[in-house]
Design a protein around this motif. Sequence first.
Motif, PDB file in Angstrom:
ATOM      1  N   THR A  37      -1.952   1.560 -40.218  1.00 47.79           N
ATOM      2  CA  THR A  37      -1.296   1.969 -38.976  1.00 47.79           C
ATOM      3  C   THR A  37      -1.855   1.196 -37.784  1.00 47.79           C
ATOM      4  O   THR A  37      -1.099   0.784 -36.904  1.00 47.79           O
ATOM      5  CB  THR A  37      -1.445   3.491 -38.762  1.00 47.79           C
ATOM      6  OG1 THR A  37      -0.858   4.162 -39.890  1.00 47.79           O
ATOM      7  CG2 THR A  37      -0.764   3.951 -37.507  1.00 47.79           C
ATOM      8  N   LEU A  38      -3.164   0.981 -37.745  1.00 46.44           N
ATOM      9  CA  LEU A  38      -3.751   0.184 -36.661  1.00 46.44           C
ATOM     10  C   LEU A  38      -3.125  -1.209 -36.622  1.00 46.44           C
ATOM     11  O   LEU A  38      -2.770  -1.713 -35.558  1.00 46.44           O
ATOM     12  CB  LEU A  38      -5.268   0.057 -36.842  1.00 46.44           C
ATOM     13  CG  LEU A  38      -6.106   1.304 -36.611  1.00 46.44           C
ATOM     14  CD1 LEU A  38      -7.563   1.020 -36.974  1.00 46.44           C
ATOM     15  CD2 LEU A  38      -5.985   1.776 -35.181  1.00 46.44           C
ATOM     16  N   PHE A  39      -2.996  -1.817 -37.765  1.00 46.25           N
ATOM     17  CA  PHE A  39      -2.377  -3.142 -37.852  1.00 46.25           C
ATOM     18  C   PHE A  39      -0.902  -3.074 -37.452  1.00 46.25           C
ATOM     19  O   PHE A  39      -0.410  -3.921 -36.717  1.00 46.25           O
ATOM     20  CB  PHE A  39      -2.522  -3.687 -39.281  1.00 46.25           C
ATOM     21  CG  PHE A  39      -1.505  -4.723 -39.621  1.00 46.25           C
ATOM     22  CD1 PHE A  39      -1.617  -6.003 -39.120  1.00 46.25           C
ATOM     23  CD2 PHE A  39      -0.417  -4.413 -40.432  1.00 46.25           C
ATOM     24  CE1 PHE A  39      -0.657  -6.972 -39.417  1.00 46.25           C
ATOM     25  CE2 PHE A  39       0.532  -5.359 -40.732  1.00 46.25           C
ATOM     26  CZ  PHE A  39       0.410  -6.642 -40.231  1.00 46.25           C
ATOM     27  N   SER A  40      -0.200  -2.076 -37.940  1.00 46.74           N
ATOM     28  CA  SER A  40       1.246  -2.015 -37.699  1.00 46.74           C
ATOM     29  C   SER A  40       1.567  -1.829 -36.219  1.00 46.74           C
ATOM     30  O   SER A  40       2.557  -2.376 -35.729  1.00 46.74           O
ATOM     31  CB  SER A  40       1.896  -0.914 -38.541  1.00 46.74           C
ATOM     32  OG  SER A  40       1.559   0.369 -38.070  1.00 46.74           O
ATOM     33  N   TYR A  41       0.749  -1.080 -35.497  1.00 47.89           N
ATOM     34  CA  TYR A  41       0.999  -0.913 -34.063  1.00 47.89           C
ATOM     35  C   TYR A  41       0.915  -2.251 -33.334  1.00 47.89           C
ATOM     36  O   TYR A  41       1.729  -2.540 -32.463  1.00 47.89           O
ATOM     37  CB  TYR A  41       0.013   0.066 -33.430  1.00 47.89           C
ATOM     38  CG  TYR A  41       0.268   1.501 -33.769  1.00 47.89           C
ATOM     39  CD1 TYR A  41       1.535   1.960 -34.079  1.00 47.89           C
ATOM     40  CD2 TYR A  41      -0.762   2.429 -33.774  1.00 47.89           C
ATOM     41  CE1 TYR A  41       1.772   3.286 -34.389  1.00 47.89           C
ATOM     42  CE2 TYR A  41      -0.542   3.757 -34.075  1.00 47.89           C
ATOM     43  CZ  TYR A  41       0.733   4.185 -34.391  1.00 47.89           C
ATOM     44  OH  TYR A  41       0.955   5.494 -34.687  1.00 47.89           O
ATOM     45  N   MET A  42      -0.055  -3.067 -33.673  1.00 47.24           N
ATOM     46  CA  MET A  42      -0.201  -4.360 -33.024  1.00 47.24           C
ATOM     47  C   MET A  42       0.988  -5.261 -33.369  1.00 47.24           C
ATOM     48  O   MET A  42       1.586  -5.876 -32.490  1.00 47.24           O
ATOM     49  CB  MET A  42      -1.509  -5.023 -33.451  1.00 47.24           C
ATOM     50  CG  MET A  42      -1.710  -6.382 -32.853  1.00 47.24           C
ATOM     51  SD  MET A  42      -2.012  -6.376 -31.094  1.00 47.24           S
ATOM     52  CE  MET A  42      -3.768  -6.113 -31.087  1.00 47.24           C
ATOM     53  N   ASN A  43       1.333  -5.333 -34.640  1.00 50.80           N
ATOM     54  CA  ASN A  43       2.445  -6.201 -35.032  1.00 50.80           C
ATOM     55  C   ASN A  43       3.785  -5.678 -34.548  1.00 50.80           C
ATOM     56  O   ASN A  43       4.689  -6.457 -34.278  1.00 50.80           O
ATOM     57  CB  ASN A  43       2.459  -6.416 -36.541  1.00 50.80           C
ATOM     58  CG  ASN A  43       2.006  -7.802 -36.907  1.00 50.80           C
ATOM     59  OD1 ASN A  43       1.440  -8.521 -36.088  1.00 50.80           O
ATOM     60  ND2 ASN A  43       2.257  -8.202 -38.120  1.00 50.80           N
ATOM     61  N   ASP A  44       3.922  -4.375 -34.441  1.00 45.29           N
ATOM     62  CA  ASP A  44       5.166  -3.812 -33.897  1.00 45.29           C
ATOM     63  C   ASP A  44       5.395  -4.260 -32.459  1.00 45.29           C
ATOM     64  O   ASP A  44       6.529  -4.435 -32.039  1.00 45.29           O
ATOM     65  CB  ASP A  44       5.161  -2.282 -33.961  1.00 45.29           C
ATOM     66  CG  ASP A  44       5.958  -1.750 -35.137  1.00 45.29           C
ATOM     67  OD1 ASP A  44       6.701  -2.539 -35.758  1.00 45.29           O
ATOM     68  OD2 ASP A  44       5.837  -0.551 -35.430  1.00 45.29           O
ATOM     69  N   CYS A  56       2.348 -13.229 -34.951  1.00 42.76           N
ATOM     70  CA  CYS A  56       2.224 -12.184 -35.977  1.00 42.76           C
ATOM     71  C   CYS A  56       1.253 -12.601 -37.074  1.00 42.76           C
ATOM     72  O   CYS A  56       0.458 -11.792 -37.538  1.00 42.76           O
ATOM     73  CB  CYS A  56       3.588 -11.867 -36.578  1.00 42.76           C
ATOM     74  SG  CYS A  56       4.408 -10.509 -35.766  1.00 42.76           S
ATOM     75  N   MET A  57       1.307 -13.853 -37.467  1.00 41.57           N
ATOM     76  CA  MET A  57       0.382 -14.320 -38.492  1.00 41.57           C
ATOM     77  C   MET A  57      -1.050 -14.389 -37.960  1.00 41.57           C
ATOM     78  O   MET A  57      -1.991 -14.052 -38.676  1.00 41.57           O
ATOM     79  CB  MET A  57       0.821 -15.679 -39.047  1.00 41.57           C
ATOM     80  CG  MET A  57       2.052 -15.607 -39.937  1.00 41.57           C
ATOM     81  SD  MET A  57       1.975 -14.354 -41.251  1.00 41.57           S
ATOM     82  CE  MET A  57       0.624 -14.944 -42.242  1.00 41.57           C
ATOM     83  N   VAL A  58      -1.216 -14.790 -36.706  1.00 42.23           N
ATOM     84  CA  VAL A  58      -2.551 -14.801 -36.104  1.00 42.23           C
ATOM     85  C   VAL A  58      -3.130 -13.386 -36.100  1.00 42.23           C
ATOM     86  O   VAL A  58      -4.296 -13.173 -36.463  1.00 42.23           O
ATOM     87  CB  VAL A  58      -2.513 -15.402 -34.674  1.00 42.23           C
ATOM     88  CG1 VAL A  58      -3.798 -15.115 -33.910  1.00 42.23           C
ATOM     89  CG2 VAL A  58      -2.242 -16.895 -34.732  1.00 42.23           C
ATOM     90  N   VAL A  59      -2.310 -12.428 -35.692  1.00 41.06           N
ATOM     91  CA  VAL A  59      -2.758 -11.030 -35.692  1.00 41.06           C
ATOM     92  C   VAL A  59      -3.091 -10.586 -37.114  1.00 41.06           C
ATOM     93  O   VAL A  59      -4.115  -9.934 -37.351  1.00 41.06           O
ATOM     94  CB  VAL A  59      -1.694 -10.110 -35.048  1.00 41.06           C
ATOM     95  CG1 VAL A  59      -2.002  -8.650 -35.308  1.00 41.06           C
ATOM     96  CG2 VAL A  59      -1.602 -10.385 -33.559  1.00 41.06           C
ATOM     97  N   GLY A  60      -2.244 -10.948 -38.080  1.00 42.76           N
ATOM     98  CA  GLY A  60      -2.510 -10.585 -39.474  1.00 42.76           C
ATOM     99  C   GLY A  60      -3.833 -11.143 -39.968  1.00 42.76           C
ATOM    100  O   GLY A  60      -4.630 -10.428 -40.577  1.00 42.76           O
TER     101      GLY A  60
END
Length: 187
Positions: A19-26, A59-63
């Motif tokens: 969820t932490l990751f998904s909020y950033m990518n969202d 998005c890939m950088v964040v991932g």
Amino acid sequence: RMDVPTILAVNTILLELFTLFSYMNDGFAYAAEALTGRFIGARDGRSLRECVKKCMVWCMVVGVAYVGVYVGWWRELLGLFVEDGADAMQIIDYAGQYIGWIIIIPLAASLPFMMDGIMVGATQSRIMRNSMIWSALTYFVLLYGTSWLIGNNAIWLAFTSFMFVRGVLQYYMSDKLQDIYKEAETK
């Protein structure tokens, strides 16, 4: 062997990391959604292509950043979600058996988040629907086909695959985004 309440606790705290990751990518997906709609409406194909490229890179950088954080500090992060008590360390230790899934999910899920934003902005609900049907089918086949063999790992395999397949299908169902780009150049 873990009991059901422990497995549920482990899966719940691992989902918190997702969820932490998904909020950033969202956030990037919402930006792609708005900008895709804007550039299609303005018939500005050049800006749309540039926007999509930059959003995908971010998005890939964040991932990749999340992968680094999860590799280095997953125990500390999980500790934030587990109340102190006799079982806290045991739950975190058990979570370590599945942390590999959370480490790879940012890479598997970056594209689907971005593709969702692009598809919404381009009003490609048919592609979204069809990709969800095939991804859900993939999820259930993997879950029920492997759970007897790999236990709780099956749910993480199915979930990670669901995310990845959804993004790949949207990409290819839109003819590698060429159908989206055409929308900005026609009408």
